[in-house]
Write a protein that holds these residues in place. Structure first.
Motif, PDB file in Angstrom:
ATOM      1  N   GLU A 306       7.862   0.974 -12.280  1.00 26.85           N
ATOM      2  CA  GLU A 306       6.350   0.282 -12.493  1.00 26.85           C
ATOM      3  C   GLU A 306       5.258   1.635 -12.118  1.00 26.85           C
ATOM      4  OE1 GLU A 306       6.129  -2.922  -9.648  1.00 26.85           O
ATOM      5  OE2 GLU A 306       7.532  -4.027 -10.654  1.00 26.85           O
ATOM      6  N   VAL A 307       5.957   2.322 -10.846  1.00 25.38           N
ATOM      7  CA  VAL A 307       4.824   3.144 -10.266  1.00 25.38           C
ATOM      8  C   VAL A 307       4.960   4.320 -11.262  1.00 25.38           C
ATOM      9  CG1 VAL A 307       4.534   4.818  -8.346  1.00 25.38           C
ATOM     10  CG2 VAL A 307       5.338   2.542  -7.769  1.00 25.38           C
ATOM     11  N   ALA A 310       2.781   3.808 -14.284  1.00 29.51           N
ATOM     12  CA  ALA A 310       1.375   3.531 -13.782  1.00 29.51           C
ATOM     13  C   ALA A 310       0.666   5.038 -13.625  1.00 29.51           C
ATOM     14  CB  ALA A 310       1.093   2.814 -12.711  1.00 29.51           C
TER      15      ALA A 310
ATOM     16  N   THR B 240       2.184  -0.014  -7.429  1.00 30.75           N
ATOM     17  CA  THR B 240       1.194   0.452  -8.551  1.00 30.75           C
ATOM     18  C   THR B 240      -0.186   0.903  -8.129  1.00 30.75           C
ATOM     19  OG1 THR B 240       0.944  -1.551  -9.469  1.00 30.75           O
ATOM     20  CG2 THR B 240       2.359  -0.068 -10.578  1.00 30.75           C
ATOM     21  N   VAL B 243      -1.256   4.051  -6.937  1.00 29.25           N
ATOM     22  CA  VAL B 243      -1.479   5.045  -7.669  1.00 29.25           C
ATOM     23  C   VAL B 243      -2.628   5.739  -7.906  1.00 29.25           C
ATOM     24  CG1 VAL B 243      -1.167   5.656 -10.371  1.00 29.25           C
ATOM     25  CG2 VAL B 243       0.571   4.355  -9.069  1.00 29.25           C
TER      26      VAL B 243
END
Lengths: 319, 257
Positions: A306-307, A310, B240, B243
């Motif tokens: 996911e990271v 993103a 996320t 980020v």
């Protein structure tokens, strides 16, 4: 001291690590009151050496023998340049080519190589080199007890020196007699030309957290966006998910990149040894207790699948 | 084929390396107390490949060679258990870690091998301790042998050998007349785990002992240092959501993007 720098030419241009070596040679020559000469081999070498600013003399061998890497012929040409230049030392970038050439030159000159230098200095009339040992778990400072010295310099560590004129004298050298005992019979170009990890500016590395070879597509995509290359941990290379040439660590490559992403890598000691001299380290890992967070400048605890996408999206916004 | 493989005993790659505190007498050596030693990983690969070449050919001879003090014998026994037929101990006064430079080690190996019959001379690409990455090429060139560094494939032929290696991002295949030399890169071969039977058999295999002939050193170790400590980093956040903050830090604080 007078220095000769080997300028590795690739695709008609001097490679950046070689220009970094030239930058350091200029600083050393200035500190010790000497001059810098350069030597370049292969087609296009004569044009490429225009980038060798600050070097007084350039020695060039554009013969076809250097269309592939022939150790004997390349070493012969560099030795001819060394004799003509009267240099007290030879500097090479610690690339795959430089690392192979340096000991071949040392055999002819009866000297040793100080390999993978992180610092080079001239003091008390002697050359000192600081270099990593045990893949960077420690550093050794070594002194040349006699000259000539041969030093390979780690890419991404030394700065290029701005300014100066291109070489005013360009002289031909030849490699001398070919002994005919070794010849390149095949060259396999990769489908996609990949910068060697040790020369890369940005590395995006993956470990077991990628769950399989296909998981690396996420990192490939992110690396492309950044203009970097993909690296890997030992576990992943041993499992056959990535080629061994991608491995970062004590039994792989020791790197000093400007920016290093460790994704799904827990941070075994032999991996940390191989990358902890990078300038900025980012870790992305599910486990907040992973040792990688101890060497990382910045960390995100989370699922890399996911990271990382993103992150890629966010980085694209900057472009 | 008669194959010589040069091996070195080094601290295990998982070992923690401690340098002596500044000011103490032993500032030029690492602290070996509690450190486990093993065969340098690339040397292990070279040896495994030599044994494979012999097995495929259905004959030949593999000789392991190591330079150092008494402890060299333990690593030679390991090599014999891995399939080497015999060993050569180039005896030095003391253990060889950082004490000898690459020119000294290469010269001692070359002095021993000069005039001896051999077809292939193999080394690891670099030793896991001093990482000087030069002994293989240096020794081979002192012996006037054609040599290729960092090979990932060895194809023996009639009177010649084809050696594959990665150069500037592409694979080059070099054909060398025998005798020839190479240094082993990862991927060439997998190091085997010797069986108990092999370990027992290794005890009966011969080890030749010769004093190493060493030239004057070129390099002198003047200091060892621990790596500079990295300033402690920060966990930017979770998932996320972190980020944008990470990208901002990489851009503004680290100047990395």
């Amino acid at each position: 001291m007078n220095l000769l720098v080997f300028l590795e030419v690739s695709g008609g241009k001097v490679k950046r690590p070689a220009l970094e070596a030239l930058g350091e040679a200029r600083r050393l020559a200035q500190a010790s009151g000497g001059t810098v000469s350069v030597v370049a081999l292969g087609t296009g070498a004569r044009a490429a050496i225009q980038a060798a600013r600050g070097a007084r003399k350039a020695y060039v061998d554009e013969s076809g023998a250097h269309s592939a890497f022939h150790l004997n012929e390349a070493a012969g040409a560099i030795l001819a340049a060394w004799k003509a230049s009267g240099a007290d030392g030879i500097l090479l970038a610690a690339t795959s080519v430089g690392a192979e050439l340096a000991p071949a030159l040392a055999a002819e000159l009866g000297t040793a190589v100080a390999a993978d230098a992180l610092e080079v200095s001239w003091r008390d009339n002697a050359l000192f080199v600081k270099r990593p040992i045990y893949a960077g778990k420690a550093f050794a400072v070594v002194r040349f007890r006699k000259l000539p010295a041969i030093v390979t310099l780690r890419p991404n560590v030394f700065a290029e020196e701005p300014g100066g004129e291109p070489p005013s004298e360009v002289l031909p050298v030849t490699q001398g007699e070919t002994d005919g005992r070794a010849r390149v019979v095949d060259v396999v170009e990769p489908e996609v030309k990949k910068v060697d990890l040790t020369e890369a500016d940005i590395i995006v590395s993956g470990g077991r957290g990628l769950k399989g070879p296909e998981g690396f597509s996420v990192l490939e995509s992110f690396a492309r966006t950044l203009g970097g290359v993909v690296g890997a941990s030992r576990a992943v290379c041993d499992a056959g998910w990535r080629p061994h040439s991608d491995q970062v660590g004590q039994t792989g490559k020791t790197v000093s990149t400007r920016l290093y992403f460790a994704c799904g890598i827990s941070g075994a000691i032999q991996h940390l040894a191989g990358m902890s001299s990078s300038k900025t380290i980012v870790a992305i890992n599910k486990d907040p207790n992973a040792p990688i967070f101890q060497v990382a400048d910045y960390g995100i605890v989370g699922d890399l699948f996911e990271v990382v996408p993103a992150l890629e999206t966010e980085v694209r916004k900057l472009r | 084929m008669k194959i010589y493989v040069c091996i070195k005993r080094v601290p295990h790659t998982a070992a923690r390396i401690r340098t002596a505190p500044p000011g103490s007498a032993a500032v030029k050596q690492i602290q070996t107390q509690g450190v486990e030693f093993a065969m340098s990983p690339y040397d292990e690969i070279a040896l495994a490949e030599a044994v494979k070449i012999k097995e495929r050919a259905g004959g030949g001879e593999v000789i392991a060679l190591s330079l150092g003090g008494e402890e060299s014998q333990t690593i030679l026994r390991t090599a014999l258990a891995m399939g080497a037929d015999s060993g050569v101990w180039l005896r030095a006064a003391a253990p060889v870690g950082l004490e000898l430079d690459g020119f000294q080690v290469a010269s001692a190996i070359a002095a021993f091998l000069r005039g001896r019959p051999l077809d292939l001379l193999l080394f690891g690409r670099l030793a896991a301790d001093d990482q000087s990455s030069q002994v293989g090429v240096l020794a081979s060139r002192l012996l006037k042998l054609p040599v290729v560094a960092g090979v990932t494939r060895i194809e023996p032929g009639e009177g010649s050998v084809r050696l594959h290696h990665l150069v500037d991002g592409r694979v080059e295949v070099v054909e060398c007349k025998l005798p020839a030399a190479a240094t082993a890169q990862k991927g060439l071969a997998e190091a085997p785990y010797p069986s108990i039977k092999q370990i027992m058999a290794a005890k009966k295999k011969p080890i030749e002992i010769t004093d190493a002939v060493l030239p004057e050193p070129v390099l002198e170790v003047v200091a060892l240092e621990p790596p500079p400590p990295r300033k402690s980093g920060k966990i930017v956040g979770e998932g996320t959501a972190a980020v944008p903050a990470l990208v901002k830090l990489l851009r503004e604080e680290a100047n990395a993007l």
